[in-house]
Enzyme design. Structure first.
Site, PDB file in Angstrom:
ATOM      1  N   PHE A  11      75.580  25.538  39.789  1.00  0.00           N
ATOM      2  CA  PHE A  11      75.491  24.501  38.751  1.00  0.00           C
ATOM      3  C   PHE A  11      74.758  24.998  37.491  1.00  0.00           C
ATOM      4  CE2 PHE A  11      72.259  20.945  37.808  1.00  0.00           C
ATOM      5  CZ  PHE A  11      72.908  20.543  36.639  1.00  0.00           C
ATOM      6  N   ASP A  51      75.264  39.432  48.369  1.00  0.00           N
ATOM      7  CA  ASP A  51      74.063  38.689  48.746  1.00  0.00           C
ATOM      8  C   ASP A  51      72.849  39.348  48.077  1.00  0.00           C
ATOM      9  OD1 ASP A  51      71.772  37.721  50.335  1.00  0.00           O
ATOM     10  OD2 ASP A  51      73.299  36.923  51.683  1.00  0.00           O
ATOM     11  N   ALA A  74      69.718  30.757  44.998  1.00  0.00           N
ATOM     12  CA  ALA A  74      68.739  30.226  45.954  1.00  0.00           C
ATOM     13  C   ALA A  74      69.424  29.305  46.951  1.00  0.00           C
ATOM     14  CB  ALA A  74      67.648  29.437  45.220  1.00  0.00           C
ATOM     15  N   TYR A 140      61.290  23.967  51.626  1.00  0.00           N
ATOM     16  CA  TYR A 140      61.891  24.359  50.345  1.00  0.00           C
ATOM     17  C   TYR A 140      60.803  24.535  49.271  1.00  0.00           C
ATOM     18  CZ  TYR A 140      64.424  23.974  45.926  1.00  0.00           C
ATOM     19  OH  TYR A 140      64.891  24.184  44.648  1.00  0.00           O
ATOM     20  N   ASN A 169      64.024  17.290  38.163  1.00  0.00           N
ATOM     21  CA  ASN A 169      65.362  17.100  38.740  1.00  0.00           C
ATOM     22  C   ASN A 169      66.418  17.275  37.661  1.00  0.00           C
ATOM     23  OD1 ASN A 169      63.438  15.580  40.565  1.00  0.00           O
ATOM     24  ND2 ASN A 169      65.333  15.600  41.744  1.00  0.00           N
ATOM     25  N   ILE A 184      72.114  11.784  40.283  1.00  0.00           N
ATOM     26  CA  ILE A 184      72.891  11.225  39.162  1.00  0.00           C
ATOM     27  C   ILE A 184      74.369  11.564  39.344  1.00  0.00           C
ATOM     28  CG2 ILE A 184      73.309  11.458  36.658  1.00  0.00           C
ATOM     29  CD1 ILE A 184      70.340  11.369  36.237  1.00  0.00           C
ATOM     30  N   PHE A 200      68.099   5.956  49.961  1.00  0.00           N
ATOM     31  CA  PHE A 200      67.145   6.292  51.029  1.00  0.00           C
ATOM     32  C   PHE A 200      65.802   5.681  50.653  1.00  0.00           C
ATOM     33  CE2 PHE A 200      70.414   9.560  51.213  1.00  0.00           C
ATOM     34  CZ  PHE A 200      70.730   9.565  52.568  1.00  0.00           C
ATOM     35  N   ARG A 264      63.864   9.677  53.478  1.00  0.00           N
ATOM     36  CA  ARG A 264      64.063  10.974  54.128  1.00  0.00           C
ATOM     37  C   ARG A 264      62.763  11.764  54.190  1.00  0.00           C
ATOM     38  NH1 ARG A 264      69.148  13.138  50.835  1.00  0.00           N
ATOM     39  NH2 ARG A 264      67.681  12.626  49.188  1.00  0.00           N
ATOM     40  N   GLY A 266      60.212  14.641  53.770  1.00  0.00           N
ATOM     41  CA  GLY A 266      60.069  15.679  52.736  1.00  0.00           C
ATOM     42  C   GLY A 266      60.352  15.157  51.346  1.00  0.00           C
TER      43      GLY A 266
HETATM   44  N1  LIG Z   1      69.212  21.650  40.432  1.00  0.00           N
HETATM   45  C1  LIG Z   1      67.948  21.282  40.315  1.00  0.00           C
HETATM   46  O1  LIG Z   1      67.617  20.099  40.084  1.00  0.00           O
HETATM   47  C2  LIG Z   1      66.856  22.300  40.444  1.00  0.00           C
HETATM   48  C3  LIG Z   1      65.510  21.872  40.349  1.00  0.00           C
HETATM   49  C4  LIG Z   1      64.492  22.820  40.487  1.00  0.00           C
HETATM   50  C5  LIG Z   1      64.799  24.166  40.663  1.00  0.00           C
HETATM   51  N2  LIG Z   1      66.113  24.538  40.772  1.00  0.00           N
HETATM   52  C6  LIG Z   1      66.404  25.972  40.999  1.00  0.00           C
HETATM   53  O2  LIG Z   1      67.397  26.422  40.086  1.00  0.00           O
HETATM   54  C7  LIG Z   1      68.212  27.408  40.722  1.00  0.00           C
HETATM   55  C8  LIG Z   1      69.680  27.046  40.602  1.00  0.00           C
HETATM   56  O3  LIG Z   1      69.893  25.763  41.185  1.00  0.00           O
HETATM   57  P1  LIG Z   1      71.337  25.065  41.194  1.00  0.00           P
HETATM   58  O4  LIG Z   1      71.096  23.606  41.240  1.00  0.00           O
HETATM   59  O5  LIG Z   1      72.189  25.644  40.128  1.00  0.00           O
HETATM   60  O6  LIG Z   1      71.866  25.528  42.623  1.00  0.00           O
HETATM   61  P2  LIG Z   1      73.358  25.899  43.120  1.00  0.00           P
HETATM   62  O7  LIG Z   1      73.343  25.797  44.597  1.00  0.00           O
HETATM   63  O8  LIG Z   1      74.378  25.145  42.361  1.00  0.00           O
HETATM   64  O9  LIG Z   1      73.464  27.426  42.712  1.00  0.00           O
HETATM   65  C9  LIG Z   1      72.844  28.448  43.475  1.00  0.00           C
HETATM   66  C10 LIG Z   1      73.813  29.604  43.567  1.00  0.00           C
HETATM   67  O10 LIG Z   1      73.164  30.649  44.309  1.00  0.00           O
HETATM   68  C11 LIG Z   1      74.140  31.266  45.130  1.00  0.00           C
HETATM   69  N3  LIG Z   1      73.471  31.877  46.278  1.00  0.00           N
HETATM   70  C12 LIG Z   1      72.814  31.228  47.276  1.00  0.00           C
HETATM   71  N4  LIG Z   1      72.333  32.122  48.150  1.00  0.00           N
HETATM   72  C13 LIG Z   1      72.689  33.349  47.693  1.00  0.00           C
HETATM   73  C14 LIG Z   1      72.473  34.671  48.174  1.00  0.00           C
HETATM   74  N5  LIG Z   1      71.796  34.898  49.303  1.00  0.00           N
HETATM   75  N6  LIG Z   1      72.976  35.712  47.468  1.00  0.00           N
HETATM   76  C15 LIG Z   1      73.683  35.491  46.320  1.00  0.00           C
HETATM   77  N7  LIG Z   1      73.933  34.259  45.840  1.00  0.00           N
HETATM   78  C16 LIG Z   1      73.433  33.193  46.514  1.00  0.00           C
HETATM   79  C17 LIG Z   1      75.064  30.123  45.557  1.00  0.00           C
HETATM   80  O11 LIG Z   1      76.331  30.632  45.959  1.00  0.00           O
HETATM   81  C18 LIG Z   1      75.127  29.263  44.307  1.00  0.00           C
HETATM   82  O12 LIG Z   1      76.241  29.562  43.509  1.00  0.00           O
HETATM   83  C19 LIG Z   1      67.694  27.514  42.158  1.00  0.00           C
HETATM   84  O13 LIG Z   1      66.782  28.579  42.224  1.00  0.00           O
HETATM   85  C20 LIG Z   1      66.970  26.205  42.387  1.00  0.00           C
HETATM   86  O14 LIG Z   1      65.957  26.316  43.340  1.00  0.00           O
HETATM   87  C21 LIG Z   1      67.144  23.649  40.658  1.00  0.00           C
END
Ligand SMILES: NC(=O)c1ccc[n+]([C@@H]2O[C@H](COP(=O)([O-])OP(=O)(O)OC[C@H]3O[C@@H](n4cnc5c(N)ncnc54)[C@H](O)[C@@H]3O)[C@@H](O)[C@H]2O)c1
Length: 290
Positions: A11, A51, A74, A140, A169, A184, A200, A264, A266
């Protein structure tokens, strides 16, 4: 500038790919999701379906020699982390250590790392600033915080320049209805499909919903200059789930069917993060949005 973006098929990653390409940066994406699927939005990037924990990842970084690793790959699901903490820690902690090892193999390579509001746990005060105690309520939260300490230690030992963000968020375009800040997106999906929406708890829980455009803006600032510091990226405002649902119903023009389930494990009840430090020290400008 050459940017190696982990998680570019996700995303926030997809939004960052778009922003980097728009300003003419060279973008290399490493994302496990790209191992078996071609994503059209990555067609102007060099893509590795690898990976981040693999030794192959270090070889890729050595070969590509990026100016910056923007590490957004992640495991992001709080409930999955509770069910399988070993997998969560493996991707988020060991994966980030591998990213740091790769970063130090390329002289001058800098790092961006997105941490999360989840690291603060139940706020002792609102709005939560960067000096708030770190008391995660879930695995997490632990696995997002622990790499922060690794990054600071690698910076001290090897001089790696970095910027750490703690996102509230996040919502916006390309979001999957699953995931940490997906409420959202889930709400919009329910409204579009006229499906019922699950609450929840009592719906009074509050969150700081930050638009992905602000996340992108912060990342671009930290791509040009590393701050060697940690910044909340947020709106500084709390919005309850019930308020959000009401807004969505106003936009949709009908009342959503709701299911009520238990709170939920956590999940944090109330949270919003101050963004003063990012505004003052990074020059992040969110004035048009909030
Ligand atoms: N979305 C949020 O609200 C939010 C809030 C706080 C922090 N974050 C952080 O922002 C970052 C991105 O979040 P997002 O919402 O875009 O998540 P997402 O799940 O949409 O994107 C994460 C991407 O990482 C890839 N991935 C996962 N494990 C992997 C691995 N071992 N090797 C290679 N690729 C791997 C997945 O395929 C995925 O495309 C994350 O680090 C998340 O913790 C997001």
């Amino acid at each position: 500038m050459k940017v190696l973006l982990t998680g570019g098929a996700g995303f926030i990653g997809r939004n960052l790919v778009e922003a980097y390409l728009n300003r003419g940066d060279e973008v290399v994406v490493v994302d496990i999701k790209a191992a078996h699927t071609e994503f059209e939005w990555l067609s102007d990037c060099i893509v590795y379906g690898v990976d981040i924990r693999d030794v192959a990842f270090i070889e890729i970084v050595k070969k590509e020699k990026p100016d910056l690793i923007n590490h957004h790959a992640a495991q992001i699901d709080v409930q999955s982390a509770i069910k399988d903490p070993i997998k969560d820690a493996s991707i988020n902690i060991l994966g980030t250590i591998n990213v740091l090892e790769a970063c130090r193999a390329v002289p001058g390579c800098r790092l961006i790392y997105p941490s999360s509001a989840a690291i603060y746990g139940t706020p002792e005060y609102l709005g939560v600033d960067e000096l708030h105690p770190i008391r995660p309520l879930s695995m997490y939260g632990i696995s997002k915080y622990n790499p922060e300490e690794y990054i600071r230690t690698y910076a001290n030992l090897y001089g790696i320049r970095y910027t750490i963000f703690r996102y509230a968020n996040v919502y916006g375009q390309y979001q999957d209805p699953k995931g940490e800040g997906g409420v959202i997106c889930v709400l919009m999906n329910s409204a579009l499909k006229k499906d019922s929406f699950t609450i929840f708890g009592d719906g009074e829980q509050t969150r700081d919903f930050v638009h992905v455009a602000d996340i992108t803006a912060a990342n671009l600032l930290a791509s040009d200059e590393s701050f060697n510091d940690v910044f909340n990226i947020s709106t500084g405002k709390a919005t309850s789930l019930l308020e959000t649902i009401q807004l969505m119903e106003e936009v949709a023009g009908f009342e959503l069917e709701k299911q009520i389930k238990d709170e939920r494990k956590g999940d944090i009840k109330h949270s919003y993060l101050t963004n003063h430090k990012a505004l003052a020290q990074m020059g992040l400008d969110t004035t048009n949005r909030y």
